[in-house]
Design a protein around this motif. Structure first.
Motif, PDB file in Angstrom:
ATOM      1  N   VAL A 327       0.859  -1.189   0.000  1.00 29.71           N
ATOM      2  CA  VAL A 327       0.000   0.000   0.000  1.00 29.71           C
ATOM      3  C   VAL A 327       0.891   1.234   0.000  1.00 29.71           C
ATOM      4  O   VAL A 327       1.886   1.282   0.723  1.00 29.71           O
ATOM      5  CB  VAL A 327      -0.911   0.003   1.244  1.00 29.71           C
ATOM      6  CG1 VAL A 327      -1.736   1.276   1.301  1.00 29.71           C
ATOM      7  CG2 VAL A 327      -1.821  -1.208   1.239  1.00 29.71           C
ATOM      8  N   GLU A 350      -8.509  -0.083  -3.707  1.00 32.76           N
ATOM      9  CA  GLU A 350      -9.554  -0.705  -2.892  1.00 32.76           C
ATOM     10  C   GLU A 350     -10.743  -0.924  -3.834  1.00 32.76           C
ATOM     11  O   GLU A 350     -10.767  -0.381  -4.943  1.00 32.76           O
ATOM     12  CB  GLU A 350      -9.843   0.256  -1.732  1.00 32.76           C
ATOM     13  CG  GLU A 350     -10.956  -0.114  -0.801  1.00 32.76           C
ATOM     14  CD  GLU A 350     -12.313   0.301  -1.326  1.00 32.76           C
ATOM     15  OE1 GLU A 350     -13.293  -0.279  -0.857  1.00 32.76           O
ATOM     16  OE2 GLU A 350     -12.400   1.177  -2.196  1.00 32.76           O
TER      17      GLU A 350
ATOM     18  N   SER B  18      -6.297  -1.481   4.940  1.00 34.70           N
ATOM     19  CA  SER B  18      -6.996  -0.409   4.221  1.00 34.70           C
ATOM     20  C   SER B  18      -8.071  -0.996   3.315  1.00 34.70           C
ATOM     21  O   SER B  18      -8.458  -0.409   2.319  1.00 34.70           O
ATOM     22  CB  SER B  18      -6.007   0.451   3.433  1.00 34.70           C
ATOM     23  OG  SER B  18      -5.407  -0.307   2.409  1.00 34.70           O
ATOM     24  N   THR B  20     -11.953  -2.356   2.365  1.00 24.77           N
ATOM     25  CA  THR B  20     -13.195  -1.579   2.414  1.00 24.77           C
ATOM     26  C   THR B  20     -13.791  -1.506   3.821  1.00 24.77           C
ATOM     27  O   THR B  20     -14.050  -0.426   4.338  1.00 24.77           O
ATOM     28  CB  THR B  20     -14.221  -2.208   1.456  1.00 24.77           C
ATOM     29  OG1 THR B  20     -13.607  -2.370   0.198  1.00 24.77           O
ATOM     30  CG2 THR B  20     -15.447  -1.341   1.330  1.00 24.77           C
ATOM     31  N   ALA B  21     -13.996  -2.673   4.437  1.00 25.45           N
ATOM     32  CA  ALA B  21     -14.673  -2.697   5.736  1.00 25.45           C
ATOM     33  C   ALA B  21     -13.892  -1.907   6.769  1.00 25.45           C
ATOM     34  O   ALA B  21     -14.451  -1.089   7.505  1.00 25.45           O
ATOM     35  CB  ALA B  21     -14.868  -4.135   6.188  1.00 25.45           C
ATOM     36  N   TYR B  23     -11.670   0.433   6.219  1.00 23.75           N
ATOM     37  CA  TYR B  23     -11.566   1.850   5.844  1.00 23.75           C
ATOM     38  C   TYR B  23     -12.795   2.618   6.302  1.00 23.75           C
ATOM     39  O   TYR B  23     -12.691   3.679   6.897  1.00 23.75           O
ATOM     40  CB  TYR B  23     -11.376   1.982   4.332  1.00 23.75           C
ATOM     41  CG  TYR B  23     -10.968   3.372   3.896  1.00 23.75           C
ATOM     42  CD1 TYR B  23      -9.639   3.757   3.900  1.00 23.75           C
ATOM     43  CD2 TYR B  23     -11.916   4.307   3.498  1.00 23.75           C
ATOM     44  CE1 TYR B  23      -9.253   5.024   3.510  1.00 23.75           C
ATOM     45  CE2 TYR B  23     -11.544   5.579   3.104  1.00 23.75           C
ATOM     46  CZ  TYR B  23     -10.208   5.940   3.100  1.00 23.75           C
ATOM     47  OH  TYR B  23      -9.828   7.199   2.723  1.00 23.75           O
ATOM     48  N   VAL B  24     -13.997   2.067   6.032  1.00 27.06           N
ATOM     49  CA  VAL B  24     -15.210   2.815   6.403  1.00 27.06           C
ATOM     50  C   VAL B  24     -15.448   2.811   7.905  1.00 27.06           C
ATOM     51  O   VAL B  24     -16.095   3.700   8.426  1.00 27.06           O
ATOM     52  CB  VAL B  24     -16.485   2.310   5.678  1.00 27.06           C
ATOM     53  CG1 VAL B  24     -16.396   2.559   4.200  1.00 27.06           C
ATOM     54  CG2 VAL B  24     -16.748   0.851   5.965  1.00 27.06           C
ATOM     55  N   MET B  25     -14.908   1.821   8.612  1.00 26.96           N
ATOM     56  CA  MET B  25     -15.136   1.771  10.057  1.00 26.96           C
ATOM     57  C   MET B  25     -14.077   2.550  10.840  1.00 26.96           C
ATOM     58  O   MET B  25     -13.986   2.427  12.050  1.00 26.96           O
ATOM     59  CB  MET B  25     -15.197   0.315  10.536  1.00 26.96           C
ATOM     60  CG  MET B  25     -16.337  -0.476   9.934  1.00 26.96           C
ATOM     61  SD  MET B  25     -17.940   0.314  10.079  1.00 26.96           S
ATOM     62  CE  MET B  25     -18.337  -0.082  11.774  1.00 26.96           C
ATOM     63  N   SER B  50      -1.966  -2.565   4.402  1.00 24.88           N
ATOM     64  CA  SER B  50      -2.246  -3.852   3.750  1.00 24.88           C
ATOM     65  C   SER B  50      -3.504  -3.670   2.924  1.00 24.88           C
ATOM     66  O   SER B  50      -4.454  -3.027   3.369  1.00 24.88           O
ATOM     67  CB  SER B  50      -2.459  -4.929   4.803  1.00 24.88           C
ATOM     68  OG  SER B  50      -3.098  -6.033   4.209  1.00 24.88           O
ATOM     69  N   PRO B  51      -3.551  -4.215   1.693  1.00 29.91           N
ATOM     70  CA  PRO B  51      -4.769  -4.065   0.899  1.00 29.91           C
ATOM     71  C   PRO B  51      -5.964  -4.707   1.583  1.00 29.91           C
ATOM     72  O   PRO B  51      -7.076  -4.199   1.517  1.00 29.91           O
ATOM     73  CB  PRO B  51      -4.445  -4.760  -0.418  1.00 29.91           C
ATOM     74  CG  PRO B  51      -3.112  -5.396  -0.272  1.00 29.91           C
ATOM     75  CD  PRO B  51      -2.477  -4.923   0.986  1.00 29.91           C
ATOM     76  N   CYS B  52      -5.753  -5.822   2.280  1.00 27.59           N
ATOM     77  CA  CYS B  52      -6.821  -6.419   3.084  1.00 27.59           C
ATOM     78  C   CYS B  52      -6.190  -7.516   3.920  1.00 27.59           C
ATOM     79  O   CYS B  52      -5.552  -8.417   3.396  1.00 27.59           O
ATOM     80  CB  CYS B  52      -7.923  -7.010   2.203  1.00 27.59           C
ATOM     81  SG  CYS B  52      -9.248  -7.754   3.167  1.00 27.59           S
ATOM     82  N   CYS B  56     -11.892  -9.419   8.446  1.00 23.95           N
ATOM     83  CA  CYS B  56     -13.306  -9.048   8.482  1.00 23.95           C
ATOM     84  C   CYS B  56     -14.194 -10.225   8.068  1.00 23.95           C
ATOM     85  O   CYS B  56     -15.382 -10.248   8.350  1.00 23.95           O
ATOM     86  CB  CYS B  56     -13.562  -7.834   7.594  1.00 23.95           C
ATOM     87  SG  CYS B  56     -13.060  -8.065   5.892  1.00 23.95           S
ATOM     88  N   LYS B  57     -13.620 -11.195   7.395  1.00 23.33           N
ATOM     89  CA  LYS B  57     -14.422 -12.323   6.918  1.00 23.33           C
ATOM     90  C   LYS B  57     -14.611 -13.375   8.003  1.00 23.33           C
ATOM     91  O   LYS B  57     -15.318 -14.348   7.825  1.00 23.33           O
ATOM     92  CB  LYS B  57     -13.753 -12.940   5.688  1.00 23.33           C
ATOM     93  CG  LYS B  57     -13.747 -11.957   4.534  1.00 23.33           C
ATOM     94  CD  LYS B  57     -12.931 -12.457   3.373  1.00 23.33           C
ATOM     95  CE  LYS B  57     -12.849 -11.394   2.296  1.00 23.33           C
ATOM     96  NZ  LYS B  57     -11.906 -10.317   2.600  1.00 23.33           N
ATOM     97  N   LYS B  63     -14.288  -7.003  15.379  1.00 24.33           N
ATOM     98  CA  LYS B  63     -14.836  -6.101  14.362  1.00 24.33           C
ATOM     99  C   LYS B  63     -13.786  -5.187  13.754  1.00 24.33           C
ATOM    100  O   LYS B  63     -12.761  -4.896  14.380  1.00 24.33           O
ATOM    101  CB  LYS B  63     -15.926  -5.232  15.010  1.00 24.33           C
ATOM    102  CG  LYS B  63     -17.262  -5.967  15.139  1.00 24.33           C
ATOM    103  CD  LYS B  63     -18.345  -4.987  15.550  1.00 24.33           C
ATOM    104  CE  LYS B  63     -19.719  -5.586  15.285  1.00 24.33           C
ATOM    105  NZ  LYS B  63     -20.775  -4.614  15.577  1.00 24.33           N
ATOM    106  N   ALA B  64     -14.078  -4.719  12.539  1.00 23.66           N
ATOM    107  CA  ALA B  64     -13.192  -3.787  11.833  1.00 23.66           C
ATOM    108  C   ALA B  64     -13.178  -2.456  12.584  1.00 23.66           C
ATOM    109  O   ALA B  64     -14.127  -2.157  13.305  1.00 23.66           O
ATOM    110  CB  ALA B  64     -13.699  -3.581  10.409  1.00 23.66           C
TER     111      ALA B  64
END
Lengths: 437, 93
Positions: A327, A350, B18, B20-21, B23-25, B50-52, B56-57, B63-64
Motif C-alpha cells: 500500500v 480498494e 486499508s 473496504t470494511a 476503511y469505512v469503520m 495492507s490491501p486487506c 473481516c471475513k 470487528k473492523a
C-alpha cells in the motif's frame, strides 16, 4: 488494410477525399472495404471551458453511437454566452444528433435545423452554429459545417484539405430581397471522405481562434492558421496523443491566451481513428476459490494495461503469482482509500468505495479536480485513456459488508461495475465487456 | 552516562488494513498513524498498509478496523489503542 497512404499537401485533395454526393455515397456502400475495421477504434474526446463569470456553457458538444454502427458528433455554439446560448446550442445539437441517428441524411438534417432555428432580429444571424460529423460503420465520414471555424483533418501528421461543397439555405423570416446575399442565405459547407487509420479530425468553437483577442501578442486573436500549426506541432511532438489529450491541450492553450479568464466559451472536439488501447479491470474474488488461479492467469496473460480493484482480489492475485502488494501511504485522501503497487499491475485500488467514486466522477463529465491524485481519479484517467475495457467481476459476497452498521453506500459490486460500463459506453463511447467469475 | 531505554534496540511493525470494511469503520484515520507517533519513538515504529488483512471475513476475530502490532491482532483499532500497544511492545510500561 491500406498500408500505403498517398499524401497530398496544400489545396489538392488527397486520395479518398472527395466531395462525393450524399446519394452516390450511400448507393454503393459495399464497393470498397473499410480500412481494417476490426482493428480500428474511433476515439472521441472533447474539452470545454465556460466564459469567465458564466454559470453555464454556451457551447454544446454531444456524441452518440447508434445501434447500426454510426458515430455522430455535434458541436454547437449558441449566440452570446451563458444559459440562453446554452439552451439554443443544446436544442441545435440534440436535433442534429436525433435526426442523423434516425437516418435522416445529414444535409437534410442540417436544412431542417436551419429552418427551425430562430434568427436574431438585430443581427440577422442564427442563434446557434453547428458542426455535424457522421461516421458510418465503414469509416466514411460526412461533415456539415455552419458558421463554426473550419474543421482540421490531420492525416499522417499532415493537414489535408477536403473539398467542400457550399449549400445555400434561405433563412426563415428573412425577406429574400431586403438584405445583401450573405445575410439572406446561410452558407453551409458539406464534405465527405473515407477515414484511414491514424486520421484525426479536430473541430472547435470560435473561442479558440479568437482567444487572446485584444492582447499585445494577438491583437486579432490567435487565428485559424496559428491554431492549425499548433495542432500539427502537438501531433509532431507526441504522435500517439489521444483525442482527449489533444482537445485538452488546445483548450488550455486558448485559455492561456485569454489569461485564464476566457472571453468566450471554448470548446474543442477531436475524433481519432486509432488502434484500440486495451484495459483489464479485475474486481472481486471469484465465487469459488478454486477459480482463484484462473483469475490470476487472466491477469497475467492480458495484453494491455491491468488494474485490480479490491483488497481481497489484489491479495488473491498477489498470492497466486507470488508478488507482494504494497500500500502506498504517501497520498492519503480523506475520501478514497490509498492505492497499492504490485508488479505487473498498472494500478491496484480498494474495491467498492473507489468504484463508487469512479462512477460519480464519470457522471460529472470531463471536468474534475485534476490536481488531486487519489486512486479513483487515477482509475478514471486509465479508463478514459483506453478504448476497449474488459471488466472481470468476482461475485463472491463479502459478509462483512452486509453488517447493518456499515454505510449503505457500499453497493453491490455487480451493479456498480454495470453502471460504470454503461457510462463509459454511452457517455464516453468506449467499448466495454463485463464477465462474471 | 544515562542508560539508553530498552526500546532503542527494537522496532515495532504496525500493519494497518486499508480494505473496504476497515476503511469505512475508521481505518482511514489509522493510516495517518505516523503523525501521532511521539518523536522519541521515531525510527522504532514501522508503519505499513495492507490491501486487506482478511480478518473481516472471520467473525471470531472481532470487528473492523483491524491492525497488527508486532504480530498481535487488534480489532476495533483506534489511534490511542495502537499507541498504547506500541508502548507495551517497546517495553515503556
Amino acid at each position: 488494410m491500406h498500408n500505403t497512404i498517398s499524401l497530398t499537401t496544400g489545396t489538392k485533395p488527397p486520395q479518398g477525399l472527395s466531395p462525393f454526393d450524399e446519394t452516390t455515397a450511400l448507393s454503393s456502400p459495399h464497393e470498397r472495404p473499410g480500412p481494417c475495421l476490426d482493428e480500428l477504434f474511433i476515439e472521441v474526446g472533447y474539452y470545454q471551458e465556460k466564459k469567465h463569470g458564466q454559470g453555464a456553457a454556451g457551447d454544446v458538444f454531444l456524441s452518440k453511437k447508434t445501434s447500426d454502427g454510426h458515430l455522430i458528433s455535434v458541436l454547437s455554439d449558441g449566440l452570446g454566452s451563458g444559459i440562453k446560448a446554452g439552451v439554443l446550442a443544446t436544442l441545435t445539437a440534440t436535433m442534429a444528433i436525433q435526426f442523423v441517428a434516425e437516418d435522416i441524411p445529414i444535409q437534410r438534417a442540417a436544412r431542417i435545423i436551419m429552418k427551425t432555428l430562430p434568427v436574431c432580429k438585430e443581427r440577422n444571424i442564427s442563434y446557434a452554429t453547428f458542426t455535424i460529423v457522421d461516421i458510418d460503420g465503414m469509416n466514411r465520414v460526412r461533415i456539415i459545417e455552419y458558421d463554426n471555424p473550419p474543421y482540421v483533418l490531420i492525416r499522417q501528421s499532415v493537414e489535408c484539405e477536403p473539398i467542400k461543397k457550399m449549400l445555400l439555405i434561405h433563412r426563415r423570416g428573412v425577406p429574400r430581397e431586403s438584405l445583401p446575399e450573405p445575410f439572406a442565405n446561410a452558407r453551409m459547407y458539406y464534405s465527405a471522405f473515407e477515414a484511414l487509420p491514424g486520421d484525426r479530425l479536430i473541430f472547435f468553437s470560435d473561442g479558440i481562434p479568437q482567444s487572446g483577442m485584444g492582447s499585445a501578442p494577438f491583437p486579432l486573436g490567435w487565428g485559424n492558421p496559428a491554431v492549425h500549426s499548433y495542432i500539427q506541432k502537438e501531433i509532431a511532438e507526441k504522435p500517439d496523443i489521444s483525442a482527449r489529450e489533444l482537445a485538452q491541450h488546445l483548450v488550455f492553450r486558448a485559455l492561456l491566451h485569454d489569461g485564464y479568464r476566457p472571453f468566450d466559451d471554448i470548446t474543442c472536439g477531436v475524433i481519432y481513428f486509432r488502434k484500440p488501447r486495451k484495459l483489464l479491470v479485475l474486481s472481486g474474488p471469484p465465487i469459488d476459490s478454486n477459480r482463484d488461479r484462473e483469475l490470476a492467469d487472466l491477469f497475467a496473460r492480458f495484453p494491455g494495461k491491468k488494474i485490480v480493484c479490491g483488497g481481497t482480489t489484489a491479495t488473491i492475485i498477489g498470492r497466486e503469482l507470488g508478488r507482494p502488494v504494497r500500500v502506498c501511504l504517501k497520498d492519503i485522501d480523506p475520501e478514497v482509500p490509498p492505492a497499492s503497487a504490485m508488479e505487473g499491475a498498472d494500478l491496484v485500488t480498494e474495491g467498492i468505495i473507489t468504484l463508487g467514486k469512479v462512477a460519480e466522477l464519470l457522471e460529472q463529465g470531463p471536468r474534475f479536480d485534476r490536481f488531486r491524485a487519489n486512486a479513483a481519479l487515477r482509475l478514471v484517467e486509465f479508463l478514459l485513456d483506453s478504448d476497449h475495457i474488459d471488466f472481470v467481476v468476482g461475485t463472491k459476497i463479502n459478509e462483512a459488508h452486509q453488517d447493518p452498521s456499515m454505510p449503505v453506500e457500499l453497493e453491490i459490486r455487480r451493479n456498480i461495475v454495470k453502471r460504470i460500463a454503461s457510462l463509459l459506453e454511452e457517455r464516453y463511447l468506449k467499448k466495454t465487456t463485463i464477465r462474471f467469475i | 552516562m544515562k542508560e539508553l531505554p530498552m526500546y532503542q534496540h527494537k522496532t515495532v511493525k504496525v500493519v494497518v488494513c486499508s480494505g473496504t470494511a476497515c476503511y469505512v469503520m475508521g481505518g482511514s484515520e489509522l493510516l495517518l498513524l505516523d503523525d501521532h507517533i511521539p518523536s522519541r519513538w521515531k525510527g522504532h515504529v514501522e508503519l505499513e498498509g495492507s490491501p486487506c488483512l482478511g480478518f473481516c471475513k472471520n467473525k471470531t476475530q472481532g470487528k473492523a478496523p483491524f491492525a497488527i502490532v508486532d504480530g498481535e491482532v487488534l480489532s476495533e483499532a483506534t489511534i490511542p489503542g495502537i499507541l498504547k500497544k506500541i508502548e507495551e511492545k517497546l517495553g515503556e510500561t
